[in-house]
Design a protein around this motif. Structure first.
Motif, mmCIF file in Angstrom:
data_model
loop_
_atom_site.group_PDB
_atom_site.id
_atom_site.type_symbol
_atom_site.label_atom_id
_atom_site.label_comp_id
_atom_site.label_asym_id
_atom_site.label_seq_id
_atom_site.Cartn_x
_atom_site.Cartn_y
_atom_site.Cartn_z
ATOM 1 N N MET A 115 46.347 65.852 47.418
ATOM 2 C CA MET A 115 45.990 67.221 47.524
ATOM 3 C C MET A 115 44.802 67.705 46.644
ATOM 4 O O MET A 115 44.750 67.026 45.642
ATOM 5 C CB MET A 115 47.375 68.250 47.155
ATOM 6 N N ASN A 116 44.177 68.884 47.187
ATOM 7 C CA ASN A 116 43.100 69.386 46.250
ATOM 8 C C ASN A 116 43.672 70.336 45.092
ATOM 9 O O ASN A 116 44.449 71.389 45.677
ATOM 10 C CB ASN A 116 42.011 69.814 47.044
ATOM 11 N N HIS A 117 43.487 70.160 43.999
ATOM 12 C CA HIS A 117 43.993 70.830 42.997
ATOM 13 C C HIS A 117 43.111 72.001 42.375
ATOM 14 O O HIS A 117 43.274 72.600 41.409
ATOM 15 C CB HIS A 117 44.617 69.910 41.880
ATOM 16 N N ASP A 118 42.094 72.032 42.927
ATOM 17 C CA ASP A 118 41.180 73.234 42.617
ATOM 18 C C ASP A 118 41.413 74.552 43.140
ATOM 19 O O ASP A 118 41.283 75.415 42.098
ATOM 20 C CB ASP A 118 39.527 72.969 43.208
ATOM 21 N N ASP A 119 42.256 74.854 43.916
ATOM 22 C CA ASP A 119 42.865 75.977 44.567
ATOM 23 C C ASP A 119 44.099 75.754 45.275
ATOM 24 O O ASP A 119 44.102 74.812 46.013
ATOM 25 C CB ASP A 119 41.709 76.506 45.372
ATOM 26 N N TYR A 120 44.747 76.779 45.179
ATOM 27 C CA TYR A 120 46.378 76.788 45.936
ATOM 28 C C TYR A 120 46.299 78.058 46.642
ATOM 29 O O TYR A 120 45.690 79.117 46.340
ATOM 30 C CB TYR A 120 47.416 76.860 44.836
ATOM 31 N N ALA A 121 46.647 77.808 48.056
ATOM 32 C CA ALA A 121 47.042 79.070 48.857
ATOM 33 C C ALA A 121 47.950 79.794 48.411
ATOM 34 O O ALA A 121 49.084 79.246 47.558
ATOM 35 C CB ALA A 121 47.264 78.484 50.175
ATOM 36 N N ASP A 122 47.965 81.235 48.302
ATOM 37 C CA ASP A 122 48.887 82.099 47.647
ATOM 38 C C ASP A 122 50.372 81.858 48.532
ATOM 39 O O ASP A 122 51.552 81.815 47.739
ATOM 40 C CB ASP A 122 48.638 83.595 48.164
ATOM 41 N N TYR A 123 50.301 81.365 49.755
ATOM 42 C CA TYR A 123 51.637 81.199 50.195
ATOM 43 C C TYR A 123 52.301 79.803 49.643
ATOM 44 O O TYR A 123 53.485 79.726 49.715
ATOM 45 C CB TYR A 123 51.614 80.955 51.852
ATOM 46 N N TYR A 124 51.473 78.791 49.422
ATOM 47 C CA TYR A 124 52.054 77.680 48.509
ATOM 48 C C TYR A 124 52.792 78.068 47.317
ATOM 49 O O TYR A 124 53.844 77.544 47.108
ATOM 50 C CB TYR A 124 50.714 76.672 48.448
ATOM 51 N N LEU A 125 51.930 78.731 46.461
ATOM 52 C CA LEU A 125 52.721 79.205 45.289
ATOM 53 C C LEU A 125 53.961 80.146 45.276
ATOM 54 O O LEU A 125 54.812 79.915 44.772
ATOM 55 C CB LEU A 125 51.509 79.750 44.240
ATOM 56 N N ALA A 126 53.871 81.096 46.177
ATOM 57 C CA ALA A 126 54.922 82.001 46.580
ATOM 58 C C ALA A 126 55.989 81.282 46.992
ATOM 59 O O ALA A 126 57.194 81.623 46.518
ATOM 60 C CB ALA A 126 54.592 83.061 47.463
ATOM 61 N N ASP A 127 55.883 80.093 47.849
ATOM 62 C CA ASP A 127 56.786 79.291 48.550
ATOM 63 C C ASP A 127 57.699 78.684 47.212
ATOM 64 O O ASP A 127 59.036 78.651 47.275
ATOM 65 C CB ASP A 127 56.637 78.453 49.557
ATOM 66 N N ILE A 128 56.972 78.150 46.411
ATOM 67 C CA ILE A 128 57.775 77.504 45.350
ATOM 68 C C ILE A 128 58.474 78.354 44.494
ATOM 69 O O ILE A 128 59.580 78.280 44.269
ATOM 70 C CB ILE A 128 56.472 76.648 44.311
ATOM 71 N N LEU A 129 58.042 79.564 44.126
ATOM 72 C CA LEU A 129 58.458 80.598 43.215
ATOM 73 C C LEU A 129 59.583 81.126 43.935
ATOM 74 O O LEU A 129 60.708 81.349 43.247
ATOM 75 C CB LEU A 129 57.490 81.555 42.830
ATOM 76 N N ARG A 130 59.701 81.440 45.328
ATOM 77 C CA ARG A 130 60.679 81.811 45.825
ATOM 78 C C ARG A 130 61.915 80.985 46.063
ATOM 79 O O ARG A 130 63.106 81.300 46.061
ATOM 80 C CB ARG A 130 60.419 82.404 47.191
ATOM 81 N N THR A 131 61.698 79.599 46.148
ATOM 82 C CA THR A 131 62.692 78.567 46.442
ATOM 83 C C THR A 131 63.344 77.745 45.155
ATOM 84 O O THR A 131 64.248 77.154 45.258
ATOM 85 C CB THR A 131 62.283 77.553 47.277
ATOM 86 N N THR A 132 62.737 78.022 44.100
ATOM 87 C CA THR A 132 62.948 77.362 42.731
ATOM 88 C C THR A 132 63.992 78.205 42.148
ATOM 89 O O THR A 132 64.345 79.473 42.172
ATOM 90 C CB THR A 132 61.798 77.455 41.709
ATOM 91 N N ARG A 133 65.187 77.554 41.570
ATOM 92 C CA ARG A 133 66.277 78.045 40.961
ATOM 93 C C ARG A 133 66.459 77.711 39.488
ATOM 94 O O ARG A 133 66.731 78.220 38.569
ATOM 95 C CB ARG A 133 67.619 78.055 41.683
ATOM 96 N N VAL A 134 66.273 76.406 39.425
ATOM 97 C CA VAL A 134 66.527 75.652 38.115
ATOM 98 C C VAL A 134 65.119 74.980 37.595
ATOM 99 O O VAL A 134 64.486 74.223 38.244
ATOM 100 C CB VAL A 134 67.321 74.530 37.962
#
Length: 142
Positions: A1-20
């Motif tokens: 994966m290219n770590h220079d930029d992240y799509a907003d949906y990618y980060l938002a999905d992580i933040l929404r599905t993370t609990r612990v």
């Protein structure tokens, strides 16, 4: 994966599905960014487990500190890394020894090591580097 930029949906999905979240490098010092970010994540409803061998057995924001990821007795969704970038490969090695594997490794601002991210991604773990969830959460979720 290219770590220079992240799509907003990618980060938002992580933040929404993370609990612990295991917060590696947690500090009891309220002046440290790890302390402030931990407080923010707790206020947003995440379960945050502080990881710091020098503080093991104590509490930070009312949460018991563990020495290492292997000491966490429950599944972890995300490992949030507050360590210097050269330490990231060691954290990845520790993450890869945890069962079940966390879904995400999140390197805080300035924590980036593309070579270290490779083994994690090969194991199916999503990797975010040089970002802060306490910045991304308000921007993407509100």
């Amino acid at each position: 994966m290219n770590h220079d930029d992240y799509a907003d949906y990618y980060l938002a999905d992580i933040l929404r599905t993370t609990r612990v979240i295991a917060l590696v490098g947690a500090s009891p010092n309220p002046e440290r960014p790890s302390n402030r970010v931990m407080a923010f994540l707790l206020r947003k409803g995440y379960r945050v487990i502080p990881v710091n061998p020098g503080q093991a057995g104590r509490e930070i924001h009312g949460q018991k500190v563990v020495a290492r990821l292997a000491d966490i007795p429950e599944p972890i969704d995300m490992v949030d890394v507050f360590r210097a970038a050269p330490a990231l490969s060691g954290v990845v090695d520790e993450v890869l020894a945890v069962t079940p594997l966390p879904k995400v490794i999140w390197g805080q601002l300035s924590v980036r090591d593309d070579a270290a991210a490779g083994p994690a991604e090969a194991a199916g773990i999503r990797v975010v580097m040089d970002r802060c969830p306490a910045i991304e959460y308000p921007r993407l979720i509100g």
